[in-house]
Motif scaffolding. Sequence first.
Motif, mmCIF file in Angstrom:
data_model
loop_
_atom_site.group_PDB
_atom_site.id
_atom_site.type_symbol
_atom_site.label_atom_id
_atom_site.label_comp_id
_atom_site.label_asym_id
_atom_site.label_seq_id
_atom_site.Cartn_x
_atom_site.Cartn_y
_atom_site.Cartn_z
ATOM 1 N N ALA A 317 0.715 -1.319 -0.305
ATOM 2 C CA ALA A 317 -0.103 -0.155 0.047
ATOM 3 C C ALA A 317 0.606 1.396 0.052
ATOM 4 O O ALA A 317 1.817 1.375 0.778
ATOM 5 N N PHE A 318 0.628 2.326 -0.557
ATOM 6 C CA PHE A 318 1.536 3.217 -0.795
ATOM 7 C C PHE A 318 2.026 4.344 0.891
ATOM 8 O O PHE A 318 2.583 4.901 0.485
ATOM 9 N N HIS A 349 3.720 -8.968 0.094
ATOM 10 C CA HIS A 349 3.227 -8.729 1.898
ATOM 11 C C HIS A 349 2.496 -7.444 1.551
ATOM 12 O O HIS A 349 3.215 -6.783 1.056
ATOM 13 N N ASP A 350 1.373 -7.405 2.592
ATOM 14 C CA ASP A 350 0.626 -6.200 3.111
ATOM 15 C C ASP A 350 0.047 -6.242 4.311
ATOM 16 O O ASP A 350 -0.553 -7.658 4.433
ATOM 17 N N PHE A 351 -0.122 -5.584 5.003
ATOM 18 C CA PHE A 351 -0.240 -5.923 6.177
ATOM 19 C C PHE A 351 -2.002 -5.727 6.607
ATOM 20 O O PHE A 351 -3.077 -5.465 7.138
ATOM 21 N N CYS A 352 -2.201 -4.591 5.503
ATOM 22 C CA CYS A 352 -3.899 -4.599 4.670
ATOM 23 C C CYS A 352 -4.352 -4.238 4.042
ATOM 24 O O CYS A 352 -5.953 -4.518 3.715
ATOM 25 N N PHE A 367 1.902 -13.582 -0.445
ATOM 26 C CA PHE A 367 1.908 -14.480 0.868
ATOM 27 C C PHE A 367 0.810 -13.603 2.246
ATOM 28 O O PHE A 367 1.250 -11.713 2.158
ATOM 29 N N HIS A 368 0.205 -13.729 3.225
ATOM 30 C CA HIS A 368 -0.436 -13.546 4.258
ATOM 31 C C HIS A 368 0.278 -12.858 4.868
ATOM 32 O O HIS A 368 -0.164 -11.836 6.090
ATOM 33 N N ASP A 369 1.414 -13.775 5.603
ATOM 34 C CA ASP A 369 2.051 -13.706 6.378
ATOM 35 C C ASP A 369 4.111 -13.541 6.265
ATOM 36 O O ASP A 369 4.294 -14.070 5.525
ATOM 37 N N LEU A 370 3.979 -12.196 6.898
ATOM 38 C CA LEU A 370 5.331 -11.717 6.606
ATOM 39 C C LEU A 370 6.768 -12.917 6.733
ATOM 40 O O LEU A 370 7.894 -12.990 5.843
#
Length: 433
Positions: A317-318, A349-352, A367-370
């Motif tokens: 995400a930016f 990967h991204d948290f959001c 990937f959902h997990d870093l």
Amino acid sequence: MKVGIIGLGYVGLTLVVVAASKGIDVYGVEVNAHIKDCLKNDKAHFYEEGLDNLIKRTNNKTLHIVDEFPLDVKYDAFIVTVGTPLKGGLKVPNFEYIKSAMLSIRNVYDGSELIILRSTVSVGTTRNVILPFLMNMCGKEENELLVSMCPERTLEGKAVYELTHLPQVISGNNAESVEVAQKIFRKITPCIIEAESLEEAELIKLYCNTYRDMTFAIGNAFCMAAQKFNVDGSKVIEHANYGYARSNIAKPGFVAGPCLEKDAYILINNMPECSSKEFILAARQFNESLEDMVVQWVQNKIGAPDDNKVIALSGMAFKGQPETSDLRGSSSVYIAEKLKAAGYKMNLHDFCALPEEMEALKLGTYFHDLYDACSKASLLLVLNNHKKYASVMSNASLLYSKNGFEILDSWGACTELYYSNDVKISTLGNMFN
């Protein structure tokens, strides 16, 4: 009051929901099936703090999501919030989306309703493009029409709060236009700024975003200049600012997103050749150059691509703070595109960001997990400043279980790693030292 809003993207949906929460009867036109499905379930199609709760409170009450505007409603105003993208590699604004939006109201617009342009446009567009278009559409003279330029200036991630707290800029082609715009926005926010002309209102939005862009360009330029003297650019800026009120140099980092990446180009679109235009353009291009510097860092670290070299990219995400799921105009995405073009394999990967949007990029494996994203990678690029990095990196031993693993922490977000001697970590401040 009854208001129609054309475009339920990031700008339009936050505005329509906040307006509905303030008692305005709002009709929002949307044809995208995914967006409509989300709204039927009282949810936005993107993450914005507080937005889903307001949708649930107003949906099918003062908020009406429709395929087209009902013919039996008498509207006070129509608000155009569609985006103004740049045309390909030309870096000039494309107004076709705005024209298409105005055509969508031709069955319910007779020239007596106020048209509010919320989209970002180059100077003179409201008067020289929008007004003639409306005149042709409804057959009325310019002095009979009501047109306002009321620019959007909210911070993505805090839009719900800022819509009700920031001063709202309004303007109009005549006194009646200004009066109707005031009535609408005074229901939303307690503070109104009346610009003296349509052109001033257009400039206010462009100045706000271009000022931020140029401010960050100074920080980025200083950061890279310091490295020519073998000095850490991030640290020298931090120390120059500390306790010294007259120094507020921006922290180095990417300047991106759906507004900042293009508004400097929109500002200079109609500007005659002058030193100001060159100065503005140089700042924008320097910020863009950071993406190529990251690619160069990767090449310096692991050399030419091959099947055994995988790069993990996190923070697609930016921006990370305030957190958003928005991938539009993201430097992270542009960096991934350049790495893919160079032949590198990537884990993303991204948290959001939404999984389906990440996968739709088709730039690497999502990937959902870093930790999973890093498990077979040679490098990790941390590309935004999400607050979760500080805590996730406390278990960083999972990330560098093999020799040679390195991290580029572009925002200094991985604070836990700076107390470890086990991981090789670079920042934008020392990436070339």
